[in-house]
Design an enzyme around this catalytic site. Sequence first.
Site, short mmCIF file in Angstrom:
data_model
loop_
_atom_site.label_atom_id
_atom_site.label_comp_id
_atom_site.label_asym_id
_atom_site.label_seq_id
_atom_site.Cartn_x
_atom_site.Cartn_y
_atom_site.Cartn_z
N GLY A 1 0.83 -1.21 0.00
CA GLY A 1 0.00 0.00 0.00
C GLY A 1 0.86 1.25 0.00
N VAL B 1 18.13 7.88 -2.93
CA VAL B 1 18.82 8.21 -4.18
C VAL B 1 19.96 9.20 -3.93
CG1 VAL B 1 18.57 9.36 -6.43
CG2 VAL B 1 16.86 7.68 -5.68
N ARG C 1 0.90 -4.81 -5.57
CA ARG C 1 0.94 -6.06 -4.81
C ARG C 1 1.18 -7.14 -5.86
NH1 ARG C 1 -0.94 -4.20 0.19
NH2 ARG C 1 -2.58 -2.67 0.05
N ASP D 1 4.86 -4.85 6.15
CA ASP D 1 5.30 -6.20 6.53
C ASP D 1 5.34 -7.17 5.35
OD1 ASP D 1 2.46 -6.08 6.56
OD2 ASP D 1 2.38 -7.94 7.71
N THR E 1 4.38 2.56 5.93
CA THR E 1 2.99 2.12 5.89
C THR E 1 2.19 2.99 6.85
OG1 THR E 1 1.49 0.36 6.62
CG2 THR E 1 3.73 0.22 7.46
N ASP F 1 -0.14 2.06 8.60
CA ASP F 1 -0.68 1.25 9.70
C ASP F 1 0.18 1.27 10.97
OD1 ASP F 1 -2.47 0.56 7.72
OD2 ASP F 1 -1.48 -1.32 7.25
N ASP G 1 2.43 -0.78 11.95
CA ASP G 1 2.30 -2.11 12.53
C ASP G 1 3.59 -2.93 12.46
OD1 ASP G 1 2.29 -2.37 9.81
OD2 ASP G 1 0.55 -3.68 9.69
N ARG H 1 -5.69 -1.71 8.82
CA ARG H 1 -5.67 -3.18 8.70
C ARG H 1 -5.89 -3.82 10.06
NH1 ARG H 1 -1.19 -5.46 4.57
NH2 ARG H 1 -2.56 -5.58 2.78
P1 ATP Z 1 0.89 -2.24 3.60
O1 ATP Z 1 0.76 -3.03 4.89
O2 ATP Z 1 1.12 -0.81 3.85
O3 ATP Z 1 -0.20 -2.49 2.62
P2 ATP Z 1 2.77 -4.23 2.72
O4 ATP Z 1 4.19 -4.16 2.32
O5 ATP Z 1 2.47 -5.06 3.95
O6 ATP Z 1 2.23 -2.75 2.86
P3 ATP Z 1 1.55 -6.30 1.08
O7 ATP Z 1 0.60 -6.19 -0.04
O8 ATP Z 1 1.18 -7.14 2.25
O9 ATP Z 1 1.90 -4.80 1.51
O10 ATP Z 1 2.93 -6.89 0.51
C1 ATP Z 1 3.56 -6.32 -0.65
C2 ATP Z 1 4.06 -7.41 -1.57
O11 ATP Z 1 5.12 -8.13 -0.93
C3 ATP Z 1 3.06 -8.48 -1.96
O12 ATP Z 1 2.21 -8.08 -3.00
C4 ATP Z 1 3.99 -9.60 -2.41
O13 ATP Z 1 4.43 -9.41 -3.73
C5 ATP Z 1 5.18 -9.45 -1.46
N1 ATP Z 1 5.07 -10.45 -0.38
C6 ATP Z 1 4.26 -10.42 0.69
N2 ATP Z 1 4.39 -11.53 1.46
C7 ATP Z 1 5.30 -12.29 0.84
C8 ATP Z 1 5.88 -13.57 1.10
N3 ATP Z 1 5.56 -14.29 2.17
N4 ATP Z 1 6.80 -14.05 0.23
C9 ATP Z 1 7.15 -13.35 -0.86
N5 ATP Z 1 6.65 -12.14 -1.18
C10 ATP Z 1 5.74 -11.61 -0.35
#
Ligand code: ATP
Length: 319
Positions: free
Chosen positions: A11, A24, A72, A103, A126, A128, A130, A172
């Site tokens: 996100g 950068v 994602r 995460d 993020t 959140d 979290d 979340r």
């Molecule tokens: P936010 O919590 O702010 O939405 P986030 O980084 O937790 O951010 P996610 O959509 O949970 O967002 O994860 C981002 C991407 O990381 C996923 O779309 C996926 O490609 C990759 N990812 C998540 N979990 C795994 C995993 N266990 N193994 C490999 N890739 C992963």
Amino acid sequence: MKRIGVLTSGGDAPGMNAAIRSIVRCALHEKLEVVGVLRGYDGLINEEIRTMDHASVSNIINRGGTILKTARSAEFMTREGRKRAMDVIRKNKIDGLVLIGGDGTYRGGIALTEEFEIPCIGVPCTIDNDLNGTEATIGSDTAVNTALEAIDKIRDTATSMERIFVVEVMGRESGFIAMQVAVGGGAEDVLIPERKFDVEEMCHDIVEGNIRGKISWIIIVAEGAAKGEAIARQITDFTSLETRVVVLGHVQRGGSPTAQDRILAARLGAEAVGLLLKGESGKAVGVVSDEINIVDFEFAVRKKILETDKIYNLMKILT
Ligand code: ATP
């Protein structure tokens, strides 16, 4: 280390651009080459890569969203997808990666570093808040302030129209944003996943308050605790008082980052580049008591315990 890559994933959050800028420019300062990977892990797999120079991050410090776009990636969740990503990393001679996200993004980093020889450092970004190992994630302060601004406006109409407002906020599985805005916005109550709540008891309080002459309420609901719509219905059924629902939704993700988020992004971006240069990998940067704190990805993604008793009790005293 000659050339590093940077990506934003999951996100979007306000301050991602400020983090990209810091990474950068700090890397260029250290005479490293930098490439930006578009659309998170999908961009790695599809080789959406562009060279970043000083000017490529001009005038973005104040902008919400991410110039690198985010996504994602379902494909990156598979070993085959990660292998394709690694082929692209090798082809483009990328020696290390900075992963900006939450995460899930860190879990992607864990998978990549376990399977292949590519140093990865995480920057927590993020709304959140979290992640473990940091008291604040980039974007969370802005999201709280955005929600608070909306709640201030809702208060104006709540008091004028003599109504109950249920405001659903993002987060979340975390009640961080909800708890912050409940205290900062002077809400009457807050429902968060970290605390057991009793809607009937809350309704009793509302009825008692109404008998005493109280005319308006603001109840904050974290999206991870309940649906605002369902809580509003329960309140109306129980109290017969008019109840409105506002779901703040994606407005909380947008907008110009606050000073706190920009400064955090500047500091953590610099730290991430420094760690790559030291040969570190599988680590996430953060701040604790305003000092830089570095933890393993595995620790960062463990469920964060949000202490809420003291602050919740204070909120109730203040209403
Ligand atoms: P936010 O919590 O702010 O939405 P986030 O980084 O937790 O951010 P996610 O959509 O949970 O967002 O994860 C981002 C991407 O990381 C996923 O779309 C996926 O490609 C990759 N990812 C998540 N979990 C795994 C995993 N266990 N193994 C490999 N890739 C992963």
